[in-house]
Design a protein around this motif. Structure first.
Motif, PDB file in Angstrom:
ATOM      1  N   ARG A 364     -28.131 -12.723  59.855  1.00 63.97           N
ATOM      2  CA  ARG A 364     -29.217 -11.731  59.881  1.00 63.97           C
ATOM      3  C   ARG A 364     -30.371 -12.361  60.635  1.00 63.97           C
ATOM      4  O   ARG A 364     -30.964 -13.347  60.174  1.00 63.97           O
ATOM      5  CB  ARG A 364     -29.626 -11.372  58.446  1.00 63.97           C
ATOM      6  CG  ARG A 364     -30.895 -10.511  58.353  1.00 63.97           C
ATOM      7  CD  ARG A 364     -30.636  -9.106  58.905  1.00 63.97           C
ATOM      8  NE  ARG A 364     -31.792  -8.237  58.807  1.00 63.97           N
ATOM      9  CZ  ARG A 364     -32.555  -7.910  59.860  1.00 63.97           C
ATOM     10  NH1 ARG A 364     -32.301  -8.411  61.066  1.00 63.97           N
ATOM     11  NH2 ARG A 364     -33.558  -7.066  59.710  1.00 63.97           N
ATOM     12  N   TYR A 463     -41.107 -11.035  57.795  1.00 63.72           N
ATOM     13  CA  TYR A 463     -40.795 -11.354  56.399  1.00 63.72           C
ATOM     14  C   TYR A 463     -40.857 -10.100  55.529  1.00 63.72           C
ATOM     15  O   TYR A 463     -40.075  -9.949  54.578  1.00 63.72           O
ATOM     16  CB  TYR A 463     -41.742 -12.427  55.872  1.00 63.72           C
ATOM     17  CG  TYR A 463     -41.325 -13.829  56.241  1.00 63.72           C
ATOM     18  CD1 TYR A 463     -40.365 -14.514  55.496  1.00 63.72           C
ATOM     19  CD2 TYR A 463     -41.885 -14.485  57.335  1.00 63.72           C
ATOM     20  CE1 TYR A 463     -39.982 -15.794  55.831  1.00 63.72           C
ATOM     21  CE2 TYR A 463     -41.499 -15.772  57.674  1.00 63.72           C
ATOM     22  CZ  TYR A 463     -40.549 -16.422  56.918  1.00 63.72           C
ATOM     23  OH  TYR A 463     -40.155 -17.698  57.250  1.00 63.72           O
ATOM     24  N   LEU A 466     -37.593  -8.344  55.842  1.00 61.86           N
ATOM     25  CA  LEU A 466     -36.531  -9.022  55.107  1.00 61.86           C
ATOM     26  C   LEU A 466     -36.688  -8.858  53.598  1.00 61.86           C
ATOM     27  O   LEU A 466     -35.704  -8.910  52.863  1.00 61.86           O
ATOM     28  CB  LEU A 466     -36.510 -10.511  55.482  1.00 61.86           C
ATOM     29  CG  LEU A 466     -36.165 -10.811  56.939  1.00 61.86           C
ATOM     30  CD1 LEU A 466     -36.341 -12.301  57.227  1.00 61.86           C
ATOM     31  CD2 LEU A 466     -34.735 -10.372  57.251  1.00 61.86           C
ATOM     32  N   GLU A 469     -34.587  -6.219  52.100  1.00 59.13           N
ATOM     33  CA  GLU A 469     -33.140  -6.349  52.245  1.00 59.13           C
ATOM     34  C   GLU A 469     -32.583  -7.371  51.260  1.00 59.13           C
ATOM     35  O   GLU A 469     -33.292  -8.240  50.763  1.00 59.13           O
ATOM     36  CB  GLU A 469     -32.806  -6.784  53.682  1.00 59.13           C
ATOM     37  CG  GLU A 469     -33.301  -5.828  54.747  1.00 59.13           C
ATOM     38  CD  GLU A 469     -32.981  -6.325  56.151  1.00 59.13           C
ATOM     39  OE1 GLU A 469     -32.142  -7.248  56.275  1.00 59.13           O
ATOM     40  OE2 GLU A 469     -33.566  -5.807  57.110  1.00 59.13           O
ATOM     41  N   ASP A 470     -31.285  -7.286  51.029  1.00 59.63           N
ATOM     42  CA  ASP A 470     -30.577  -8.280  50.236  1.00 59.63           C
ATOM     43  C   ASP A 470     -30.099  -9.372  51.188  1.00 59.63           C
ATOM     44  O   ASP A 470     -29.194  -9.158  51.987  1.00 59.63           O
ATOM     45  CB  ASP A 470     -29.389  -7.645  49.517  1.00 59.63           C
ATOM     46  CG  ASP A 470     -28.614  -8.651  48.669  1.00 59.63           C
ATOM     47  OD1 ASP A 470     -29.035  -9.828  48.607  1.00 59.63           O
ATOM     48  OD2 ASP A 470     -27.595  -8.257  48.076  1.00 59.63           O
ATOM     49  N   THR A 471     -30.721 -10.544  51.120  1.00 61.95           N
ATOM     50  CA  THR A 471     -30.392 -11.634  52.036  1.00 61.95           C
ATOM     51  C   THR A 471     -29.605 -12.753  51.355  1.00 61.95           C
ATOM     52  O   THR A 471     -29.487 -13.844  51.893  1.00 61.95           O
ATOM     53  CB  THR A 471     -31.685 -12.217  52.645  1.00 61.95           C
ATOM     54  OG1 THR A 471     -32.550 -12.661  51.576  1.00 61.95           O
ATOM     55  CG2 THR A 471     -32.410 -11.180  53.478  1.00 61.95           C
ATOM     56  N   GLU A 472     -29.038 -12.467  50.177  1.00 62.64           N
ATOM     57  CA  GLU A 472     -28.391 -13.532  49.412  1.00 62.64           C
ATOM     58  C   GLU A 472     -27.122 -14.043  50.086  1.00 62.64           C
ATOM     59  O   GLU A 472     -26.848 -15.239  50.093  1.00 62.64           O
ATOM     60  CB  GLU A 472     -28.058 -13.031  48.006  1.00 62.64           C
ATOM     61  CG  GLU A 472     -27.437 -14.099  47.121  1.00 62.64           C
ATOM     62  CD  GLU A 472     -27.176 -13.609  45.712  1.00 62.64           C
ATOM     63  OE1 GLU A 472     -26.577 -14.368  44.941  1.00 62.64           O
ATOM     64  OE2 GLU A 472     -27.574 -12.469  45.385  1.00 62.64           O
ATOM     65  N   VAL A 474     -26.093 -13.769  53.361  1.00 66.51           N
ATOM     66  CA  VAL A 474     -26.148 -13.797  54.819  1.00 66.51           C
ATOM     67  C   VAL A 474     -26.941 -15.025  55.256  1.00 66.51           C
ATOM     68  O   VAL A 474     -27.733 -15.571  54.493  1.00 66.51           O
ATOM     69  CB  VAL A 474     -26.805 -12.523  55.404  1.00 66.51           C
ATOM     70  CG1 VAL A 474     -25.949 -11.298  55.147  1.00 66.51           C
ATOM     71  CG2 VAL A 474     -28.204 -12.310  54.838  1.00 66.51           C
ATOM     72  N   THR A 476     -29.848 -15.992  57.161  1.00 63.89           N
ATOM     73  CA  THR A 476     -31.034 -15.274  57.632  1.00 63.89           C
ATOM     74  C   THR A 476     -31.971 -16.226  58.364  1.00 63.89           C
ATOM     75  O   THR A 476     -32.223 -17.338  57.893  1.00 63.89           O
ATOM     76  CB  THR A 476     -31.779 -14.639  56.452  1.00 63.89           C
ATOM     77  OG1 THR A 476     -30.858 -13.878  55.667  1.00 63.89           O
ATOM     78  CG2 THR A 476     -32.887 -13.727  56.937  1.00 63.89           C
ATOM     79  N   ARG A 505     -36.558 -16.843  47.792  1.00 64.07           N
ATOM     80  CA  ARG A 505     -35.486 -16.474  48.725  1.00 64.07           C
ATOM     81  C   ARG A 505     -36.036 -16.229  50.126  1.00 64.07           C
ATOM     82  O   ARG A 505     -35.333 -16.466  51.124  1.00 64.07           O
ATOM     83  CB  ARG A 505     -34.721 -15.257  48.224  1.00 64.07           C
ATOM     84  CG  ARG A 505     -35.463 -13.927  48.320  1.00 64.07           C
ATOM     85  CD  ARG A 505     -34.578 -12.753  47.905  1.00 64.07           C
ATOM     86  NE  ARG A 505     -35.251 -11.478  48.056  1.00 64.07           N
ATOM     87  CZ  ARG A 505     -35.241 -10.759  49.186  1.00 64.07           C
ATOM     88  NH1 ARG A 505     -34.572 -11.203  50.237  1.00 64.07           N
ATOM     89  NH2 ARG A 505     -35.873  -9.601  49.246  1.00 64.07           N
ATOM     90  N   VAL A 509     -36.158 -18.738  54.254  1.00 67.19           N
ATOM     91  CA  VAL A 509     -35.778 -18.222  55.573  1.00 67.19           C
ATOM     92  C   VAL A 509     -36.495 -19.040  56.642  1.00 67.19           C
ATOM     93  O   VAL A 509     -37.724 -19.053  56.717  1.00 67.19           O
ATOM     94  CB  VAL A 509     -36.148 -16.735  55.712  1.00 67.19           C
ATOM     95  CG1 VAL A 509     -35.881 -16.253  57.139  1.00 67.19           C
ATOM     96  CG2 VAL A 509     -35.369 -15.894  54.704  1.00 67.19           C
TER      97      VAL A 509
END
Length: 557
Positions: A364, A463, A466, A469-472, A474, A476, A505, A509
């Protein structure tokens, strides 16, 4: 292809070499005193060498070699696939006398690569394995003996990942040999065919590979940077927890002891084997007779027992010569079985492509791009060219095939000038991505330079995107490209204060700033450090420099 009479890393000398590496970590002083030794001298000369970046740690030994042999080595560093591209394409022959990569296996899959080499001599060795802390090994019930984990297979490691008990860091296989060797080794071990992988084998093992690589939580384009980032996270997580383990060269895992990781990471020596880097110093067919004589002198020096002993002490790599070790260290650890390497370039490339497009977690990426008035002319054309490369514009080159946007990747283009422009997002499909890649190229071609530079406002918006979104699951990242001082909206201090208040989280990034034009290198380095990213230099201020920086970043996404 080893040099004549030289044992490869799978021979009995490698077993003794493992013992040497372990004793270096444990005792730290067995190699003794005195000069570097080594035989062979030649008249004053210079050997121009295209080398893998991890070999920078050999420079002190090469400086001493110059004093004793009269051969000065001029190293220029590159990534694995870029180096292979130069040799296969004939671009290395006029610029270099030799190449020195961690392995020539991939290079030798190409007839042009094999034909470009006159002689190859392995100098040292290091298998690519998993490294874990002693406490984690205990939690997993793994046996620890003599500074290493034994009795565990790659399937056993996969089982720990499947049960949610283990995650790890690993470099990208298109950017770094350690990542490529790990991918090949894991695929060969899980396929369990006993033979080199064929393209038809990959589908049959894709499900198991997905499960294994679901445990990869940190990626990078360099084995050295990966180790540094891991050590930084252990010392000070700052919202970015360190993974449980790391896949890297055995030598790198052991060297972490000197980076504030007590005891380093314990190498896990898989019962089913590994892929070993043997660091062949390779003379190019195009080298002059004088360069060939210098090469011979340097090789003789590097393979002398005294220098082999110093290689083990200084770099934690396994020496190739058994006599370099104390007698009681020889044979203390059996050599790891060497897992089969793909027999064709088609097989290797299919495996790399499957890893990015189908196997590992998706990427991502948010590209925060400066379109201020100073970008007019050649600079905006350079930016467009760089994005074109990532959007499939260089699919004909070896490196370009794997530095494009990947299947399942979500890409957002977020331009800014005096204010932040509207974002445009693209989902790259796993199959038949060409139409979507063309849409990305068309969108970037439509960007028009104007106004000032509100870079930190744009980063804040990235940011914010992001956060929705669910970035767990992926990988990123954010890329910031600006060609000048950020002079509108938030300052660096404002952004740093905002960043400190982000959820963990999002703080995890990374931002990868591209130092370009008149942008402030120190400020961009600070930004990278703040977010856990890395700054990339494109100070050539032309299309080629931007293109190279954007391609290099792909190894970290």
């Amino acid at each position: 292809m080893a040099g004549a009479g030289r044992p490869g890393p799978g021979s009995s000398s490698a077993a003794a070499a493992t013992a040497a590496a372990v004793l270096v970590a444990a005792a730290g002083c067995w190699w003794g005193e005195g000069g570097s030794g080594g035989g062979g001298t030649s008249g004053p000369g210079e050997l121009r060498v295209l080398a893998g970046s991890e070999l920078a740690d050999m420079e002190p030994l090469l400086e001493r070699a110059a004093e004793e042999t009269g051969v000065t080595v001029r190293m220029e560093y590159t990534g694995t696939l870029d180096g292979v591209e130069q040799v296969v394409g004939g671009r290395a022959e006029d610029r270099y006398d030799a190449v020195w990569f961690s392995s020539n296996r991939y290079l030798n899959l190409y007839p042009e690569g094999r034909g470009a080499l006159r002689q190859e001599t392995p100098v040292m060795a290091s298998p690519v394995v998993l490294g874990v802390g002693e406490d984690k090994a205990g939690e997993l019930g793994w046996e620890v003996a003599d500074g290493a984990v034994t009795g565990v297979s790659w399937s056993g490691i996969a089982e720990a990942v499947d049960e949610g008990d283990l995650d790890y860091a690993m470099t990208g296989p298109a950017a770094s040999n350690s990542g490529f060797s790990a991918l090949v080794g894991v695929a060969a071990a899980l396929a369990d065919t006993g033979a080199a992988l064929e393209p038809s084998d990959i589908d049959g093992v894709t499900g198991e590979l997905r499960g294994f690589f679901a445990g990869q939580t940190l990626t990078a384009g360099s084995s050295g940077w990966l180790a540094e980032e891991y050590a930084d996270r252990v010392r000070d997580p700052g919202g970015r927890p360190a993974p449980d383990a790391m896949i890297n060269y055995e030598s790198v895992l052991m060297s972490l002891e000197g980076d504030g990781i007590p005891g380093g990471l314990l190498p896990v020596h898989p019962t089913d084997g590994a892929v070993t880097a043997d660091y062949p110093l390779s003379l190019l067919e195009s080298a002059s007779d004088g360069a060939a004589a210098d090469y011979d002198a340097l090789v003789e020096h590097l393979l002398s027992p005294e220098v082999q002993r110093e290689i083990a002490a200084d770099t934690r790599r396994r020496p190739m010569e058994p006599e370099a070790l104390p007698e009681d260290a020889r044979g203390a650890f059996p050599a790891l079985p060497e897992l089969p390497f793909p027999a064709t370039a088609e097989s290797a490339d299919a495996l790399i492509a499957a890893y990015y497009d189908r196997i590992r977690k998706p990427a991502r990426t948010v590209y925060v791009l400066d379109v201020s008035s100073s970008m007019a002319g050649e600079r905006i054309e350079g930016l467009r060219s760089a994005v074109h490369t990532l959007a499939g514009g260089d699919a004909g080159s070896i490196a370009g095939r794997f530095q494009r946007f990947y299947g399942r990747e979500r890409v957002t283009v977020l331009p800014f000038s005096s204010s932040v422009h509207g974002p445009e997002s693209f989902e790259v499909p796993e199959e038949e991505p060409d139409a979507m890649l063309a849409s990305i190229r068309d969108h970037v071609d439509g960007l028009r330079p104007e106004g000032g530079t509100a870079g930190y406002d744009a980063l804040a918006d990235a940011y914010a995107l992001l956060e929705e979104e669910d970035t767990e699951d992926v990988f990123t990242s954010v890329v910031l490209m600006t060609d000048g001082e950020i002079n509108a909206g938030r300052t660096y201090d404002d952004f740093a204060a905002d960043h400190a208040g982000l959820p963990d989280r999002l703080r995890a990034v990374p931002v990868f700033p591209v130092v370009f034009g008149e942008s402030d290198p120190e400020e961009m380095e600070d930004l990278a450090s703040l977010t856990g990213g890395r700054a990339f230099d494109a100070q050539g201020d032309d299309e080629a420099s931007l293109d190279e920086a954007f391609r290099e970043i792909r190894g970290y996404q």
